[in-house]
Enzyme design. Sequence first.
Site, PDB file in Angstrom:
ATOM      1  N   LYS A   1       1.537  -5.230   8.497  1.00  0.00           N
ATOM      2  CA  LYS A   1       2.809  -4.785   7.929  1.00  0.00           C
ATOM      3  C   LYS A   1       3.468  -3.859   8.956  1.00  0.00           C
ATOM      4  O   LYS A   1       2.810  -2.971   9.501  1.00  0.00           O
ATOM      5  CB  LYS A   1       2.608  -4.058   6.608  1.00  0.00           C
ATOM      6  CG  LYS A   1       3.891  -3.687   5.879  1.00  0.00           C
ATOM      7  CD  LYS A   1       3.585  -3.160   4.478  1.00  0.00           C
ATOM      8  CE  LYS A   1       4.870  -2.900   3.690  1.00  0.00           C
ATOM      9  NZ  LYS A   1       5.618  -1.736   4.189  1.00  0.00           N
TER      10      LYS A   1
ATOM     11  N   CYS B   1       3.926   2.775   8.696  1.00  0.00           N
ATOM     12  CA  CYS B   1       4.050   4.122   8.142  1.00  0.00           C
ATOM     13  C   CYS B   1       4.925   4.990   9.041  1.00  0.00           C
ATOM     14  O   CYS B   1       4.672   5.108  10.247  1.00  0.00           O
ATOM     15  CB  CYS B   1       2.680   4.757   7.982  1.00  0.00           C
ATOM     16  SG  CYS B   1       2.739   6.404   7.244  1.00  0.00           S
TER      17      CYS B   1
ATOM     18  N   PRO C   1       0.840  -1.203   0.000  1.00  0.00           N
ATOM     19  CA  PRO C   1       0.000   0.000   0.000  1.00  0.00           C
ATOM     20  C   PRO C   1       0.874   1.252   0.000  1.00  0.00           C
ATOM     21  O   PRO C   1       1.816   1.356   0.777  1.00  0.00           O
ATOM     22  CB  PRO C   1      -0.778  -0.120   1.322  1.00  0.00           C
ATOM     23  CG  PRO C   1      -0.685  -1.564   1.696  1.00  0.00           C
ATOM     24  CD  PRO C   1       0.637  -2.030   1.195  1.00  0.00           C
TER      25      PRO C   1
END
Length: 429
Positions: free
Chosen positions: A199, A159, A27
């Site tokens: 993730k 992130c 992503p």
Amino acid sequence: MPTTAPTKNTTLQIGPHTVRTPVVLAPMAGITNAPFRTLCRHFAEGAGFGAEGPAGGGGSTGDESSTGGAAGFAGDEGFAGGEAKGGDGGLKALFVSEMITTRALVERNEKTMQLIHFDATEKPRSIQLYGVDPATVGKAVRMIAEEGLADHIDLNFGCPVPKVTRKGGGSALPYKRHLLRAILREAVSGAGDLPVTMKMRKGIDDDHITYLDAGRIAVEEGVTAIALHGRTAAQHYGGTADWEAIARLKEHVPEIPVLGNGDIWSAEDALRMVRETGCDGVVVGRGCLGRPWLFADLVAAFEGRTEDIARPSLREVADVMLRHAGLLGEWIGDESKGVVDFRKHVAWYLKGFAVGSEMRRRLAITSSLAELRAGLDELDLDQPWPAGADGPRGRTSGNNRVVLPDGWLKDPYDCAGVGEDAELDTSGG
């Protein structure tokens, strides 16, 4: 570069979904929307550059009458090309949406609801969620499961950008072990039969490494698979990814698939990561920027078809650029807005080709497909694939100070003060 197919069984199982080629599209905010996923699937399923691709305003450069000519995003018929499946029914790869914030999803934010729209041919539908409040994450996951919005849920704990980490989210969150466990428990319990994956990164920085603890917590809470980016949050995208950490995680959690991420710029890189780390598959992010055909290379490499690694000419690349811009326009519902959104992709597509700085600037400020096509037609389109174009692309900054909530590092277990107010209210880039 020569490639050697891995000797181990490379089929990847994500819940009920068999991924024949163990490759996942990472992503990426503002990038992995439905048009880009469609292009990647088109190449993964072996359609190639010359085959009729997904609809869009593309057409061949030099041919003003070409319009793409398929249903595109209008209606339920979807794109030409269908699902990225292998001959035995296994998926060729898995393609995940850009990051969706759980608060925005629960509140049915208009932009978020567009981002979770999948074309009819996208099977399975994979959504990545971001959240820091267990209750809100649970609501979002139950909404997805009960309304049939996706077939697979991935959770973002990787992130590194400040707007996410300053809320305690993304790559900052696994430091709080109890909070991580609570979020995973809510997600897995709310997902029902849908597989939940996650993730993450190695940790916040070299002094606050979390991936082994996080991996064990994930296994204990029923997560189906884990992807590890071999960098800390502080590294962002700088330096070299630590593939040894991926190997250590695989040894630490042998019960579930472990996917490796970081510095996969070519099919050979993917095969080498699997060989060197023993991981069960790879997650590809920046390596496919301006190069959706990398998924064709990856499928070919894992299948041992080394002669099928793509080396497109500039003419073929230009055709894909037009197709990509056209798909964005159809998805947004406005050609001009689609071309404007495409501008950020221009430099990635043209990496390594002999295109002057003034022409690159012109192409990056176009506002219509006709203008983009006209500019591309001025290039020397017979240029072959340039040497070195397989190398790094996208952001490379590193050694950043990680912005965290006040007192975040005082206690790796206490998560007091984290609640709904820490949730972001927008999704994507």
